[in-house]
Design a protein around this motif. Structure first.
Motif, PDB file in Angstrom:
ATOM      1  N   SER A   1      -6.283  -7.950 -14.879  1.00 46.59           N
ATOM      2  CA  SER A   1      -6.029  -7.650 -13.468  1.00 46.59           C
ATOM      3  C   SER A   1      -4.546  -7.764 -13.150  1.00 46.59           C
ATOM      4  N   SER A   2      -3.876  -8.742 -13.722  1.00 44.71           N
ATOM      5  CA  SER A   2      -2.446  -8.894 -13.495  1.00 44.71           C
ATOM      6  C   SER A   2      -1.664  -7.733 -14.111  1.00 44.71           C
ATOM      7  N   LEU A   3      -2.078  -7.317 -15.304  1.00 44.42           N
ATOM      8  CA  LEU A   3      -1.390  -6.200 -15.962  1.00 44.42           C
ATOM      9  C   LEU A   3      -1.659  -4.866 -15.277  1.00 44.42           C
ATOM     10  N   SER A   4      -2.778  -4.764 -14.562  1.00 48.31           N
ATOM     11  CA  SER A   4      -3.130  -3.492 -13.929  1.00 48.31           C
ATOM     12  C   SER A   4      -2.313  -3.208 -12.670  1.00 48.31           C
ATOM     13  N   LEU A   5      -1.681  -4.229 -12.117  1.00 50.01           N
ATOM     14  CA  LEU A   5      -0.831  -4.008 -10.949  1.00 50.01           C
ATOM     15  C   LEU A   5       0.434  -3.280 -11.400  1.00 50.01           C
TER      16      LEU A   5
ATOM     17  N   GLY B   1       6.113  -4.299  -9.114  1.00 50.79           N
ATOM     18  CA  GLY B   1       6.690  -5.630  -9.212  1.00 50.79           C
ATOM     19  C   GLY B   1       6.832  -6.139 -10.630  1.00 50.79           C
ATOM     20  N   ASP B   2       7.577  -7.246 -10.739  1.00 53.30           N
ATOM     21  CA  ASP B   2       7.766  -7.868 -12.043  1.00 53.30           C
ATOM     22  C   ASP B   2       6.576  -8.772 -12.367  1.00 53.30           C
ATOM     23  N   PHE B   3       6.641  -9.453 -13.497  1.00 53.49           N
ATOM     24  CA  PHE B   3       5.515 -10.269 -13.959  1.00 53.49           C
ATOM     25  C   PHE B   3       5.167 -11.383 -12.987  1.00 53.49           C
ATOM     26  N   LEU B   4       6.156 -11.990 -12.345  1.00 46.89           N
ATOM     27  CA  LEU B   4       5.893 -13.087 -11.416  1.00 46.89           C
ATOM     28  C   LEU B   4       5.189 -12.586 -10.157  1.00 46.89           C
ATOM     29  N   TYR B   5       5.589 -11.441  -9.678  1.00 49.16           N
ATOM     30  CA  TYR B   5       4.948 -10.831  -8.511  1.00 49.16           C
ATOM     31  C   TYR B   5       3.488 -10.497  -8.820  1.00 49.16           C
ATOM     32  N   ARG B   6       3.254  -9.871  -9.972  1.00 49.28           N
ATOM     33  CA  ARG B   6       1.887  -9.491 -10.351  1.00 49.28           C
ATOM     34  C   ARG B   6       1.016 -10.721 -10.554  1.00 49.28           C
TER      35      ARG B   6
END
Length: 182
Positions: free
Chosen positions: A63-67, A70-75
């Motif tokens: 789910s985090s990778l699907s956003l 934004g950068d990794f912290l935002y996702r």
């Protein structure tokens, strides 16, 4: 998802499973116990819980990778917000339905609840950020070190006695983390 624990992680997992079957604990198959101990209701519930907990790590990472924005912290942050909001609604509804008095007993302790909530949120952000950056199995493997720290704190602070099997477990956890990191 394209994530692979690699041959070291796979071999270590197999070795750990072999060792866990060799421990002659009460009711174990190795100790001459019956198969009912392995197929009991509590064992099935524990295995199902572990299975779904493992899936949750994979879903969090995906789910985090699907956003896309934004950068990794935002996702990772947005994934934490959505997952935590879902947990609050579901658990709040459950407590309201099953334990309304317990829910009300938290309000006088609002400062403690706020502290626990904030520290839990920081921990969740760290977990989700880690799972956004690397393979979820690596994050979980390294995260097992928390068990070692818990035992160390219990030994020092609460003067708990550590058994030989717990020491074997600690060594197994540390060994597993090193194997995963190789």
């Amino acid at each position: 998802m394209g994530d692979d624990a690699g041959p070291g992680g796979f071999a270590y997992t197999g070795f750990f499973r072999y060792l866990s079957c060799q421990y002659p604990g009460p009711g174990s198959v190795a100790a001459g116990g019956n198969l009912a101990a392995v197929t009991s209701k509590s064992t099935r519930i524990g295995l199902a819980s572990g299975f779904f907990f493992s899936l949750s790590y994979l879903f969090v990472r995906q789910s985090s990778l699907s956003l896309e924005y934004g950068d990794f912290l935002y996702r990772a942050g947005w994934t934490v917000v959505v997952a935590t909001s879902m947990q609050v609604v579901i658990l709040g509804a459950w407590l309201l339905w099953r334990e309304p008095k317990g829910l009300l007993q938290m309000f006088p302790q609002w400062r403690l609840c706020l502290f626990i909530g904030l520290t839990s949120a920081l921990g969740s952000i760290a977990w989700y950020t880690s799972m956004t950056l690397v393979n979820a199995s690596y994050v979980k493997a390294v995260g097992q070190i928390e068990t070692v720290f818990t035992i160390i704190i219990a030994t020092i602070y609460f003067r708990e006695k550590v058994s030989r099997m717990e020491l074997v477990g600690i060594a197994t956890i540390i060994g597993g983390v090193f194997v995963f990191l190789l």
